[in-house]
Design an enzyme around this catalytic site. Sequence first.
Site, PDB file in Angstrom:
ATOM      1  N   SER A  79       0.976  -1.266  -0.035  1.00 55.96           N
ATOM      2  CA  SER A  79       0.016   0.059   0.036  1.00 55.96           C
ATOM      3  C   SER A  79       0.995   1.110  -0.050  1.00 55.96           C
ATOM      4  O   SER A  79       0.354   2.358  -0.318  1.00 55.96           O
ATOM      5  CB  SER A  79      -0.876  -0.152   0.978  1.00 55.96           C
ATOM      6  OG  SER A  79      -1.914  -0.734   1.051  1.00 55.96           O
ATOM      7  N   LYS A  82       0.448   3.523  -3.022  1.00 55.62           N
ATOM      8  CA  LYS A  82      -1.120   3.978  -3.346  1.00 55.62           C
ATOM      9  C   LYS A  82      -0.822   5.598  -3.592  1.00 55.62           C
ATOM     10  O   LYS A  82      -1.239   6.169  -4.534  1.00 55.62           O
ATOM     11  CB  LYS A  82      -1.899   3.509  -2.264  1.00 55.62           C
ATOM     12  CG  LYS A  82      -2.345   2.131  -2.289  1.00 55.62           C
ATOM     13  CD  LYS A  82      -3.332   1.448  -1.180  1.00 55.62           C
ATOM     14  CE  LYS A  82      -3.480   0.292  -1.376  1.00 55.62           C
ATOM     15  NZ  LYS A  82      -4.192  -0.208  -0.391  1.00 55.62           N
ATOM     16  N   TYR A 204      -2.848  -3.604 -10.407  1.00 60.57           N
ATOM     17  CA  TYR A 204      -2.685  -3.317  -9.045  1.00 60.57           C
ATOM     18  C   TYR A 204      -1.907  -4.151  -8.327  1.00 60.57           C
ATOM     19  O   TYR A 204      -0.950  -3.552  -7.478  1.00 60.57           O
ATOM     20  CB  TYR A 204      -4.154  -3.279  -8.546  1.00 60.57           C
ATOM     21  CG  TYR A 204      -4.410  -2.971  -6.904  1.00 60.57           C
ATOM     22  CD1 TYR A 204      -3.940  -1.899  -6.320  1.00 60.57           C
ATOM     23  CD2 TYR A 204      -4.473  -4.162  -6.137  1.00 60.57           C
ATOM     24  CE1 TYR A 204      -4.029  -1.822  -5.001  1.00 60.57           C
ATOM     25  CE2 TYR A 204      -4.613  -4.240  -4.658  1.00 60.57           C
ATOM     26  CZ  TYR A 204      -4.294  -3.207  -4.218  1.00 60.57           C
ATOM     27  OH  TYR A 204      -4.285  -2.943  -2.874  1.00 60.57           O
ATOM     28  N   TYR A 256      -4.899   4.001   7.532  1.00 62.06           N
ATOM     29  CA  TYR A 256      -6.217   2.897   7.716  1.00 62.06           C
ATOM     30  C   TYR A 256      -7.022   3.513   8.595  1.00 62.06           C
ATOM     31  O   TYR A 256      -7.224   4.456   8.908  1.00 62.06           O
ATOM     32  CB  TYR A 256      -5.526   1.428   8.094  1.00 62.06           C
ATOM     33  CG  TYR A 256      -4.603   0.801   7.142  1.00 62.06           C
ATOM     34  CD1 TYR A 256      -4.936   0.867   5.757  1.00 62.06           C
ATOM     35  CD2 TYR A 256      -3.496   0.355   7.692  1.00 62.06           C
ATOM     36  CE1 TYR A 256      -3.875   0.309   4.947  1.00 62.06           C
ATOM     37  CE2 TYR A 256      -2.491  -0.062   6.481  1.00 62.06           C
ATOM     38  CZ  TYR A 256      -2.886  -0.251   5.246  1.00 62.06           C
ATOM     39  OH  TYR A 256      -2.028  -0.733   4.635  1.00 62.06           O
ATOM     40  N   VAL A 274       1.107  -3.350   4.008  1.00 54.74           N
ATOM     41  CA  VAL A 274       1.220  -4.737   4.800  1.00 54.74           C
ATOM     42  C   VAL A 274       2.530  -5.533   4.757  1.00 54.74           C
ATOM     43  O   VAL A 274       2.683  -6.422   5.445  1.00 54.74           O
ATOM     44  CB  VAL A 274      -0.054  -5.731   4.567  1.00 54.74           C
ATOM     45  CG1 VAL A 274      -1.362  -5.228   4.825  1.00 54.74           C
ATOM     46  CG2 VAL A 274       0.253  -5.907   2.805  1.00 54.74           C
TER      47      VAL A 274
END
Length: 598
Positions: A79, A82, A204, A256, A274
Amino acid sequence: MRRGKPTLEAATPKGASDPITAALKEIRDSLASDSSGALATYIPQLAKVDPGLFGLALATMDGRLYKAGDADVPFTLQSVSKPFVYALALADLGLDEVLSRVGVEPSGEAFNAISLEPGSGRPLNPMINAGAILTTSLVRASDPVARFERIRVVLSAFAGRRLEMDEAVFTSELETGDRNRALAWLMRNAGSLRCGVDETLDVYFRQCALLATAADVAVMAATLANGGVNPCTKAVVVPQPVAEHVLAVMASCGMYDSAGEWLLRVGLPAKSGVSGGLVAASPGQFGIGLFSPLLDAGGNSVRAAAASRRLAERFQLHLMHHPGRSAPVITRTGSALTLQSGRRRRRAERDVLQAHGDAIDVRSLQGDIEFAAAEVVLQSLGTVPAGARWRVLDLQGVSRLHPGAARMLDAAVLELGSRGVVVAVGDPHRRGLLPHAAVELPSPEEALEWCEDALLESHGASLAPDAALKPEAHDVLASLDEEARTVLGAAMPAQAWGRGDRVLAADDEVLLLLLSGRLGAYASGQAPDAAARRLGSVGAGTAVSRWRPLDDGRVSPTLVAELPCSGRLLRRVQQERLEREHPRVLARLWRQLASQQE
Ligand code: GLU
């Protein structure tokens, strides 16, 4: 994407002798024994990582890199990719278009939550999986292969080196990523995901499997903190507003379901992944990259999060932190009566400046000027002393003028103009910060000279640039009698120089009576190029003497014609002849020169 020539290499300071490396090492060492948390296992390949790895890196706006621990061990971005893919989508489509497809509201939920807006299927934000999957689909490309390649190239530009993909992690997630597949199908069903599910997830998962080190991630973050320009390679990776928007979304949604507490405690825009990576940035200051694979229940790296918290505390980096009191923004106020430019002027000009110098008002500013400091300057600019017609704004000590503050000050400059006050800016950095100023010169002294010239002209006391004084009108000769003038006239031949000519070198032994033009004085040995320090200038009607007996022992500056110049020169041989044949004339000349220098 514009790529500049790499100028500053990312240099790792050696040893821990510097306080930044020492702090990184100390923080790392103090947290290394914390083995709480667990490896992410839902992507089986991630469970194979050494849980003891722990690296930290910090990259500055000058491209310097500080590291501790396993900062060069690659991990898959997951992530952490992102925000950077979001940046690419923003650069491709613009904020409004992207916002219509992906929201920016914190979900308060886990990374893989089904956070879609009822009805539209619009994901809540681009930092959770649903939003990130959709963001990936927005990246402009003709097909999925080209889309991933663009993502790889741009993320590599953020990092300043080519990033490779971890095939094993990619395959592992492709085989097990059913929850993401479910999310994508939901978005597809709701109409928010307009590309195919499989092709979007393929890209992705690949972006998540890109390998980077904590050091790479620090540079990626520093690029965001540096307004989209990679501080190591100097490449413009994304436009500045895009970098700002990404940091804002990281601040509100990057962590998050702990995003709120993160902003409260750490106060830096950040994003975790993660695999244990964490990226954080302090706008205009630095980027940090951290890696430690053990995760807390919220999916954030235990040690990376704790280390970020300690770093932010140690260096007081919280975004909301009060910056503390700064030194006064206005360091000097005065007029041409009390402050002198570096121009040596003839008596007639000095007299006018003595009588009317209060028409020129000088303000020197310093520091980092944002809204509050600019407001202080505005107050001061608004009070124009009676009779002031020129104003020098000395920006030499201004390290940064915030664009908003520059607009405020420029509006004040414009307003001063409407009241008949002409503003001259002195700024060695030639930043063009105040476009409505009448002129910007490379030093406050030159700005003051410029205003003095304008004042003299308004009193009819200036000499036209192409006009020459008659020798008898020169300050030195005018004060001697006819006989002395005749003797000196014969001993001192006329000479002329073109613009840019070196008139006197530092070691010339000579007396020069300047009759027209202007000389710039530069630190000895320097050529008058952009980098040379201009010490002052010499105007027509004044004298420059380079006789050892009159020298004060300092090294004399080099004099260069700034305009076409003419004058009379007395060289060593002629002086010796005068000493023998007209000692009294020479003595009177010395006396005159000595009094001129007082
Ligand atoms: N590839 C991971 C996923 O989509 C990234 C999740 C994360 O790092 O938070 O499940």
